[in-house]
Design an enzyme around this catalytic site. Structure first.
Site, short mmCIF file in Angstrom:
data_model
loop_
_atom_site.label_atom_id
_atom_site.label_comp_id
_atom_site.label_asym_id
_atom_site.label_seq_id
_atom_site.Cartn_x
_atom_site.Cartn_y
_atom_site.Cartn_z
N TYR A 164 38.35 28.16 32.14
CA TYR A 164 38.88 26.81 31.86
C TYR A 164 39.41 26.15 33.12
CZ TYR A 164 43.04 29.79 31.50
OH TYR A 164 44.00 30.73 31.74
N LYS A 165 39.44 26.86 34.26
CA LYS A 165 39.91 26.26 35.51
C LYS A 165 38.72 25.58 36.18
CE LYS A 165 43.87 29.35 35.62
NZ LYS A 165 44.37 30.68 35.97
N PHE B 101 49.55 36.45 39.75
CA PHE B 101 49.96 35.63 38.59
C PHE B 101 50.75 36.53 37.64
CE2 PHE B 101 49.18 33.45 34.55
CZ PHE B 101 49.36 32.13 34.91
N ASP C 211 40.80 39.71 40.38
CA ASP C 211 40.95 38.60 39.45
C ASP C 211 40.42 37.34 40.15
OD1 ASP C 211 41.78 36.47 37.86
OD2 ASP C 211 43.49 37.60 37.10
N ARG D 96 51.42 21.37 43.59
CA ARG D 96 50.11 22.00 43.81
C ARG D 96 48.99 21.00 43.51
NH1 ARG D 96 48.14 27.16 40.26
NH2 ARG D 96 48.21 25.56 38.65
#
Ligand code: PLP
Length: 395
Positions: free
Chosen positions: A207-208, A111, A182, A354
């Site tokens: 928050y995912k 990312f 990560d 996605r």
């Protein structure tokens, strides 16, 4: 055993939410808990709430609950700040553990923020560090004795490709490098045995898949046997051994708490605490099986009904996380048309549509219905409408 618990979430009528990998939905009870924190605790107790409402314990309590989901022992996970900051802290601490080496190894699938933070840290230290980002498939080979730190995201945010955590960590250690994982797209998505992997550090956001809400605090794991030797780069007062002793000198806490920085975000932590209730009793093996069943069904349906889309995720379910990506030249517009019809996924440049599979609130009927709508969008070229062509700031 089924892990489906839709009733624990506030999902809007008429929406099939395939973006829980990016921002999890609102857990039931979160509004009430936030209202209580604001009205009763903050409003009524004022500053007394740090003690009387347990605010001071909250970061640790939530950290322990996250620890349970990533195979970490209690007390080894600290919460707070954002993931980008936790990446910076882990990397800075890891580099200090290998002062004679100058290479940070990541991969080109990482990312961007992780790579940007590495870049910023290298510039600040200004000691000739180099960041290498080979293709994800070439990482294992690129781990040499020059490498100080291997810093990887376990599940590739774009393709869903999964790194072999145990094998890469073992290889990093064999070459004398420190390992930072990560877990942004792993925590709550796939079984993780971070302690078993032997990695020194892991970071992630909440928050995912963990459904903590926008801006929910990040987390950092430090392997317990190395924690007392690491030097926090961001040495804030709440990472101090005794914050309220108000000493002039910094003395780090003798636990992962030394990776804390400043005042914890109590409102967000309280909401995350409610969100974590949905994980009580969930077996991560069952979750993985359900996620794979949903993803496999999705791929089969899309390939049968939407020939214009090309699978951009590994075909082997064991090599994927909990998301599936398809490439389509008009992917942005097609995703907007899909969202307009109640099926929410997202788009990642340059051409990736996605879709995230979150078995706590998505079932096979949702998957089949979503592909039906996707097929309508593609067959009718509904994405051609002018309103789907302009890009918003968040895609
Ligand atoms: C989502 C994500 C981030 C986002 O970082 P924030 O500081 O929370 O905005 C960073 N790294 C990875 C790998 C991610 O998936």
């Amino acid at each position: 055993m089924s892990v489906l618990r839709k009733e624990m979430f506030e999902l809007p009528e008429g929406v099939i939410y395939l973006d829980g990998n990016s921002l999890g939905p609102l857990p039931k009870g979160a509004v009430q808990r936030a209202a209580r924190v604001i009205e009763t605790e903050w409003g009524g107790e004022l500053i007394r709430a740090w003690n009387s409402a347990g605010w001071m314990e909250l970061p640790r309590r939530v950290g322990d609950r996250i620890a349970g989901l990533i195979g970490a022992p209690a007390g080894s996970v600290a919460t707070g700040d954002t993931l980008s900051i936790k990446v910076y802290q882990a990397l800075a601490a890891a580099l200090k553990m290998r002062p004679e080496r100058r290479v940070i190894l990541s991969d080109s699938g990482n990312f961007p923020s992780d790579l940007y933070m590495a870049d910023g840290l290298m510039r600040t230290i200004d000691k000739g560090y180099e960041l290498r980002s080979p293709a994800p498939e070439d990482v294992a080979e690129a781990i040499t004795e020059e490498v100080a730190v291997v810093m990887l995201t376990h599940v590739d945010y774009r393709s869903g490709r999964l790194h072999d955590m145990a094998a890469i960590t073992a290889r990093a250690h064999e070459m004398g490098a420190v390992m930072v994982w990560d877990l942004a797209h792993s925590a709550g998505a796939v079984p993780v045995d971070i302690a078993g992997s032997g990695a020194e550090f892991a970071v992630g956001c909440s928050y995912k898949y963990l459904n903590g809400g926008p801006g929910a605090p990040a987390f950092i794991y430090v392997r317990p046997d190395v924690v007392e030797g690491i030097q926090p780069a961001l040495s804030g007062w709440l990472g101090h051994e005794a914050p309220f002793a108000m000493e002039l000198g910094y003395r780090p806490a003798m636990s992962t708490e030394r990776m804390r920085v400043g005042t914890p975000p109590i409102l967000q932590l309280a909401v995350l605490d409610v969100a974590l209730d949905a994980w009580e009793g969930v077996d991560m093996g069952d979750l993985r099986a359900a996620s794979q069943a949903l993803s496999e069904r999705f791929i089969a349906e899309v390939e049968a009904r939407c020939p214009a889309l090309e699978l951009a995720s590994p075909r082997d379910k064991h090599a994927r996380g909990s998301q599936v990506s398809f490439g389509f030249a008009q992917g942005y517009a097609a995703m907007q048309a899909l969202i307009d019809r109640g099926v929410i996924g997202d788009f990642r440049a340059p051409n990736i549509m996605r879709f995230g599979f979150t078995p706590l609130f998505i079932d096979e009927a949702d998957v089949v219905a979503a592909v039906g709508i996707l097929a309508e969008v593609l067959d009718g070229e509904l994405w051609r409408a002018a309103k789907y062509q302009t890009r918003s700031r968040v895609t």
